[in-house]
Design a protein around this motif. Sequence first.
Motif, PDB file in Angstrom:
ATOM      1  N   LEU A  25       0.838  -1.197   0.000  1.00  0.00           N
ATOM      2  CA  LEU A  25       0.000   0.000   0.000  1.00  0.00           C
ATOM      3  C   LEU A  25       0.875   1.250   0.000  1.00  0.00           C
ATOM      4  CD1 LEU A  25      -2.892  -0.781   2.510  1.00  0.00           C
ATOM      5  CD2 LEU A  25      -2.838  -1.090   0.036  1.00  0.00           C
ATOM      6  N   GLY A 157      -9.302   5.598  -0.984  1.00  0.00           N
ATOM      7  CA  GLY A 157      -8.523   4.585  -1.689  1.00  0.00           C
ATOM      8  C   GLY A 157      -8.529   3.227  -1.023  1.00  0.00           C
ATOM      9  N   ARG A 160     -10.777   0.199  -2.158  1.00  0.00           N
ATOM     10  CA  ARG A 160     -10.375  -0.710  -3.237  1.00  0.00           C
ATOM     11  C   ARG A 160      -9.745  -1.989  -2.680  1.00  0.00           C
ATOM     12  NH1 ARG A 160      -7.257   1.660  -8.216  1.00  0.00           N
ATOM     13  NH2 ARG A 160      -8.104  -0.307  -9.041  1.00  0.00           N
ATOM     14  N   VAL A 161      -9.382  -1.974  -1.396  1.00  0.00           N
ATOM     15  CA  VAL A 161      -8.800  -3.154  -0.743  1.00  0.00           C
ATOM     16  C   VAL A 161      -9.880  -3.959  -0.031  1.00  0.00           C
ATOM     17  CG1 VAL A 161      -7.120  -3.946   0.971  1.00  0.00           C
ATOM     18  CG2 VAL A 161      -6.599  -1.940  -0.451  1.00  0.00           C
ATOM     19  N   SER A 169      -9.601  -6.903  -2.355  1.00  0.00           N
ATOM     20  CA  SER A 169      -8.545  -7.167  -3.325  1.00  0.00           C
ATOM     21  C   SER A 169      -7.207  -7.215  -2.606  1.00  0.00           C
ATOM     22  CB  SER A 169      -8.519  -6.074  -4.396  1.00  0.00           C
ATOM     23  OG  SER A 169      -7.376  -6.228  -5.230  1.00  0.00           O
ATOM     24  N   ARG A 171      -4.491  -7.124  -4.464  1.00  0.00           N
ATOM     25  CA  ARG A 171      -3.554  -6.597  -5.457  1.00  0.00           C
ATOM     26  C   ARG A 171      -2.642  -5.558  -4.811  1.00  0.00           C
ATOM     27  NH1 ARG A 171      -5.150  -3.916 -11.312  1.00  0.00           N
ATOM     28  NH2 ARG A 171      -3.011  -3.434 -11.978  1.00  0.00           N
ATOM     29  N   ARG A 172      -1.364  -5.657  -5.091  1.00  0.00           N
ATOM     30  CA  ARG A 172      -0.380  -4.782  -4.478  1.00  0.00           C
ATOM     31  C   ARG A 172      -0.378  -3.393  -5.134  1.00  0.00           C
ATOM     32  NH1 ARG A 172       3.639  -6.461  -1.498  1.00  0.00           N
ATOM     33  NH2 ARG A 172       5.108  -5.034  -2.512  1.00  0.00           N
ATOM     34  N   ARG A 174      -1.824  -0.413  -4.182  1.00  0.00           N
ATOM     35  CA  ARG A 174      -2.921   0.553  -4.118  1.00  0.00           C
ATOM     36  C   ARG A 174      -2.472   1.822  -3.381  1.00  0.00           C
ATOM     37  NH1 ARG A 174      -6.181  -1.623  -7.895  1.00  0.00           N
ATOM     38  NH2 ARG A 174      -7.275  -3.503  -7.235  1.00  0.00           N
ATOM     39  N   TRP A 175      -2.932   2.963  -3.883  1.00  0.00           N
ATOM     40  CA  TRP A 175      -2.652   4.233  -3.209  1.00  0.00           C
ATOM     41  C   TRP A 175      -3.773   4.549  -2.236  1.00  0.00           C
ATOM     42  CZ3 TRP A 175      -5.081   9.041  -2.865  1.00  0.00           C
ATOM     43  CH2 TRP A 175      -4.287  10.117  -2.427  1.00  0.00           C
ATOM     44  N   TYR A 214      -5.863  11.590  -6.713  1.00  0.00           N
ATOM     45  CA  TYR A 214      -5.701  10.148  -6.877  1.00  0.00           C
ATOM     46  C   TYR A 214      -4.802   9.869  -8.086  1.00  0.00           C
ATOM     47  CZ  TYR A 214      -6.762   5.204  -6.653  1.00  0.00           C
ATOM     48  OH  TYR A 214      -6.648   3.842  -6.528  1.00  0.00           O
ATOM     49  N   ASP A 216      -4.072   7.102  -9.729  1.00  0.00           N
ATOM     50  CA  ASP A 216      -4.388   6.000 -10.649  1.00  0.00           C
ATOM     51  C   ASP A 216      -5.852   6.028 -11.072  1.00  0.00           C
ATOM     52  OD1 ASP A 216      -1.737   4.921 -10.236  1.00  0.00           O
ATOM     53  OD2 ASP A 216      -2.448   4.221  -8.284  1.00  0.00           O
ATOM     54  N   TRP A 226     -15.418   1.388  -8.165  1.00  0.00           N
ATOM     55  CA  TRP A 226     -14.893   2.134  -7.029  1.00  0.00           C
ATOM     56  C   TRP A 226     -14.767   3.628  -7.284  1.00  0.00           C
ATOM     57  CZ3 TRP A 226     -10.368   4.411  -8.651  1.00  0.00           C
ATOM     58  CH2 TRP A 226      -9.748   3.816  -9.760  1.00  0.00           C
TER      59      TRP A 226
END
Length: 264
Positions: A25, A157, A160-161, A169, A171-172, A174-175, A214, A216, A226
Motif C-alpha cells: 500500500l 482509496g 479498493r482493498v 482485493s 492486489r499490491r 494501491r494508493w 488520486y 491512478d 470504485w
Amino acid sequence: MSARRDRPYRAVVATAQVLFRVLGLRVEVRGAERLPVSGPVVVAANHQSFADFAVVGLPAVRRGRLVRFLAKESVFRAPLAGWLMRAMGHVPVDRRAGAAAAVRALRLLRAGEVVGVYPEATIGHAFTLKERADLRPGAARLALETGAPLVPVAHWGLHRVLTVGGRFSLRRGRWVGVVVGEPLRPLPGEGEEELTDRLHARLAALVEELVDRYPDPPADPASAWWWPAVRGGGAPDATTAAGLDRDAIAEADDHAARRLARRR
C-alpha cells in the motif's frame, strides 16, 4: 490510559504497518501536524472501508498518540476482534441505545484522550462523503461538551482493498490518501447542528481533494465500481447509495433485534 493497556494497541499498529508493506500500500499522510500532541481531541472521519480505522489513526500515531474509536457493538462480539477492541480501549456503540457510549467517550476526552467518531455511522456506498442530512451530530456534541477541538480526517482509496458488498482485493500497490484538516473550534453561540454543518463542508472538501489527487484514475470510469458516480464512475449515484446505506442499517438493526430476542 496506562502504558500497559496501550501495549495491545501498539502491537496492532505494528502488525497493520507490516500488512501495509506486504500489500504494497502506498499510504500518503498529509497534515498530521494539525492534530494536537496533547489534550482531548475529537477526530471525525469519513467511512469507506471495514479497515479504515487503520489509516484514520495514522496521523495520531505519528504524533505519538492513539485514537479510541467508537465502533459498532457487533465488532466487540467476535472472539478475537472483540478482545482486541476492548484491550485497545475502543468504545462499543449500540445504535438503539447510544447513551452509554457517549458517557464513555466523554470520560475518555476528559482524561485527555483522542476519540475517533464516524459521523456517517455506516460505510457509504457512493465512495464520496454522505449528504449533510445523513451525518450524525455526535462528534460535534462531544466537542461542544468538552471543549476539545474537532479535527476532520479524510481518507480515500482503501475501499479498493476492502469494503461493502463483499469487495476485497489483495492486489499490491494501491494508493491510499489520508489528510488532516484544520481543527474546528465552536464559534460563539454555535450549536451541534451548526458545527456539524461546518464539519460536513470541511470533510467533503478534503475527500474531494483526495480524489483530485488520486494517482491512478480509471481509464474507463464507467466500468470502475470504485470510482464516484459524480465523476462518471461505476459507483452507485447518491440516491441509489443512500438506499443501499439505509438497507444496510436496517439489516444490522434487524440482526441485533433478533439476537436480543434470543437472549430473553
